[in-house]
Design an enzyme around this catalytic site. Structure first.
Site, short mmCIF file in Angstrom:
data_model
loop_
_atom_site.label_atom_id
_atom_site.label_comp_id
_atom_site.label_asym_id
_atom_site.label_seq_id
_atom_site.Cartn_x
_atom_site.Cartn_y
_atom_site.Cartn_z
N LYS A 1 0.84 -1.21 0.00
CA LYS A 1 0.00 0.00 0.00
C LYS A 1 0.87 1.26 0.00
CE LYS A 1 -2.45 -1.47 3.61
NZ LYS A 1 -2.19 -2.92 3.58
N SER A 2 2.00 1.21 0.74
CA SER A 2 2.80 2.43 0.89
C SER A 2 3.25 2.98 -0.47
CB SER A 2 4.04 2.17 1.73
OG SER A 2 3.79 1.20 2.69
P1 ADP Z 1 1.38 -2.79 3.32
O1 ADP Z 1 1.44 -1.35 3.78
O2 ADP Z 1 0.32 -3.03 2.31
O3 ADP Z 1 1.30 -3.76 4.45
P2 ADP Z 1 4.04 -2.25 2.41
O4 ADP Z 1 3.74 -1.02 1.67
O5 ADP Z 1 4.71 -2.11 3.72
O6 ADP Z 1 2.74 -3.12 2.59
O7 ADP Z 1 4.88 -3.18 1.43
C1 ADP Z 1 5.26 -4.48 1.79
C2 ADP Z 1 6.45 -4.93 0.94
O8 ADP Z 1 6.05 -5.12 -0.41
C3 ADP Z 1 7.58 -3.92 0.92
O9 ADP Z 1 8.78 -4.61 1.16
C4 ADP Z 1 7.58 -3.40 -0.48
O10 ADP Z 1 8.87 -3.02 -0.92
C5 ADP Z 1 7.04 -4.57 -1.25
N1 ADP Z 1 6.42 -4.16 -2.54
C6 ADP Z 1 5.53 -3.18 -2.71
N2 ADP Z 1 5.17 -3.08 -4.00
C7 ADP Z 1 5.85 -4.05 -4.67
C8 ADP Z 1 5.90 -4.46 -6.03
N3 ADP Z 1 5.19 -3.86 -6.99
N4 ADP Z 1 6.72 -5.50 -6.34
C9 ADP Z 1 7.46 -6.10 -5.38
N5 ADP Z 1 7.46 -5.76 -4.08
C10 ADP Z 1 6.67 -4.75 -3.71
MG MG Z 2 1.33 -0.38 5.60
#
Ligand code: ADP
Ligand code: MG
Length: 573
Positions: free
Chosen positions: A72-73
């Site tokens: 999501k980030s």
């Molecule tokens: P959430 O907030 O949804 O729990 P995060 O934003 O913290 O998730 O992201 C979780 C992981 O997924 C991070 O390590 C990020 O780098 C990875 N990530 C995000 N988008 C992608 C992508 N398009 N391909 C591969 N890894 C990704």
């Molecule tokens: Mg998050």
């Protein structure tokens, strides 16, 4: 903003929905693509990321619901980098903020944070940067308290807004706004001020856990009347779900886990979740004895030891972390190939979260849970005081025992989604082994069990689940054995029948407290009278072949009172 005003949001679950055709032909598309690769070092978008980015870049208010760890980030970080000025990010926890700032620094994106422990000098720098037309920061992270309490911050934001420097507002963990959500934070209630003061700035709310009623609440609190809602599926298609029956002999399950780790998962990283701190220590020690680099992790450890285990595991110096649920927050290792539960979780939601730490790199990974009879009652003790704790635990037990339906579809119910067997593609043991099950009639077995409980009740005796199984298997006092019909079923099947009778309402749990512990007893359930009818039959599905010796049993009933039964069973969980 009129909080009482009814508002409607459009949900966008399918590719035919608004925004689906927003692909790569926007003025910012080339820049977005470039930064994905060059700044964030990612090769491609995950489902919904690009759509969310395009919608927020277009200036739309948006709620994004996506499972934890799906990225999501990126949906506000990447637009922040591609926009003039800065993005304001509201986050509930300082530790989450610190993680993100560290990550953004490592990829050379300028980001700062403001929270209660920021020094005066630091706060001054941030406040000055916010209104600097040169735009020294791309992202400014703040706690909700800062928005609610710092007049200075609000006046700086106002100035930035008037100078068109406030490009976007992201509210992370947006469900914290709602009292109906599970993580309510009072200061989130006051965030409506953002949209009231900065009405032209698009707002992006993000969460992994929100029902439509919680989202509706958030809309009103945040004063975003008609946000688009993008909901990603919670179905993790790369995860293989499997249930193994755990013997009452604990050593057997540990040996089984050890052999999996040493063969199928050789040189691969994973987590073994256990029930208690003591189990974390003992299971880790047992795995170490079998030459596995496994270390415990639980809340009662020294903080330095904990972070050392976490760090060494993240850098692949430790193969397995044997952890309690304290190992959760901030775990973001992409290449976790297996999550094994040595003991069942206390609910399906917990199981989904915990097992979901596998395969975040989208490559295949396994989620295996060991389902033991005695564990049900160990966890019962823990959840007995929780509101719907018992009910949620029985749903988890049903997930483990029910082989009538795909494991995914049993999970989906808890996310208001329908994942059918096709969505599984044989990525669970029930679907993969569907040909290995046969159905057998267990009506007589059920009558025998019920007779034992009836006898105990008439003698004013309390039967623990363990005692019940043992009595049925003829292990009770000789005098008693004469009075009941004992069984020749092997222990696993005997336990499975008892569990199923519990799930279906032929038996029920009763408990009593002592100052030291809680005892569970088996009582007659409300469906017992049905068994008196000669036409009433109970069938169970049993795995007849295959490895794991997992005799998995499922129970269905049929009788002249089928309709009544269906009604009762719909109430039983
Ligand atoms: P959430 O907030 O949804 O729990 P995060 O934003 O913290 O998730 O992201 C979780 C992981 O997924 C991070 O390590 C990020 O780098 C990875 N990530 C995000 N988008 C992608 C992508 N398009 N391909 C591969 N890894 C990704
Ligand atoms: Mg998050």
């Amino acid at each position: 903003c009129n909080a009482a005003k009814p508002s409607s949001s459009s949900s966008v679950p399918s590719s035919k929905s608004p925004g689906a055709n927003l692909v790569m032909n926007f003025p910012w598309s080339r820049e977005v693509e470039q930064h994905l690769k060059d700044s964030f070092h990612l090769s491609k978008f995950r489902p919904l990321q690009l759509r969310a980015i395009n919608l927020t870049m277009t200036g739309k208010d948006l709620f994004l619901v996506m499972p934890t760890g799906r990225g999501k980030s990126l949906c506000y970080q990447l637009p922040a980098v591609c926009s003039k000025g800065f993005t304001l990010v509201v986050t509930p926890l300082v530790s989450l903020m610190e993680d993100q700032i560290m990550y953004l620094k490592s990829i050379e994106v300028s980001a700062v944070m403001l929270n209660a422990s920021s020094s005066k000098d630091h706060a001054k720098t941030v406040m000055a940067g916010i209104t600097d037309p040169k735009g020294p920061f791309k992202l400014v992270y703040v706690t909700p308290e800062k928005i609610a309490k710092s007049k200075l911050l609000m006046s700086r934001l106002e100035k930035a807004y008037n100078a068109n420097l406030l490009s976007r507002i992201a509210v992370d963990e947006v469900h914290c706004c709602s009292q109906w959500g599970h993580d309510f934070r009072p200061d989130y209630k006051l965030l409506g001020i953002l949209k009231r003061q900065f009405s032209k700035v698009p707002l992006l709310g993000l969460t992994a856990t929100a029902t439509s009623s919680v989202l509706k609440d958030c809309e009103e609190i945040l004063c975003v009347p008609k946000p688009i809602t993008l909901t990603a599926s919670f179905n993790r298609t790369n995860l293989y779900y499997e249930v193994r029956i755990k013997d009452s002999d604990n050593d057997a399950s540990i040996s089984d886990i050890a052999s999996l780790v040493k063969s199928r998962y050789k040189d691969q990283s994973g987590i073994v979740y256990v029930f208690s701190q003591k189990d974390a220590e003992s299971v880790a020690a047992e795995l170490q004895k079998r030459d596995i680099l496994a270390y415990p992790y639980h809340a009662n450890m020294d903080p330095d030891d904990k972070s050392q285990v976490h760090r060494r595991w993240t850098s692949n110096k430790i193969q397995v972390v044997v952890a309690t649920v304290a190992f959760g927050m901030g775990i973001d290792k992409p290449n976790v190939r297996f999550v094994i539960h040595h003991t069942i979780s206390k609910s399906i939601e917990n199981y989904y979260q915990e097992s979901g730490r596998a395969g975040r790199d989208d490559r295949p990974a396994d989620c295996i849970v060991y389902f033991g009879f005695a564990d049900i009652f160990r966890i019962s003790t823990m959840v007995v005081m929780e509101n719907v704790g018992q009910q949620k635990l029985l749903q988890m037990v049903d997930y483990c025992q029910n082989v009538d339906r795909c494991r995914r579809s049993l999970m989906a119910v808890h996310f208001d989604e329908v994942w059918d067997n096709e969505g599984c593609s044989q990525m669970c043991d029930t679907c993969r082994h569907s040909k290995d099950y046969t159905t057998m009639d267990i009506t007589q077995h059920a009558r025998e069990v019920v007779q034992i409980v009836e006898l105990a009740t008439s003698m004013d005796e309390k039967l623990t689940p363990l005692k019940l199984v043992e009595a049925w298997m003829g292990k009770g006092p000789a005098k008693r054995r004469k009075m009941i019909q004992t069984t020749t079923l092997p222990r696993r099947q005997a336990e499975a029948v008892v569990v199923r009778l519990l799930l279906q309402g032929y038996l029920r749990e009763d408990f009593s407290f002592t100052p030291y512990t809680t005892y569970f007893y088996m009582k007659l359930g409300r469906k017992v009278p049905l068994l008196k009818s000669q036409t009433h039959t109970l069938n169970m599905k049993m795995r007849t072949t295959g490895t794991g010796a997992a005799v998995v049993i499922s129970l269905t009933s049929s009788s002249s009172s089928d309709v009544w039964l269906m009604f009762l069973s719909s109430m039983s969980l």
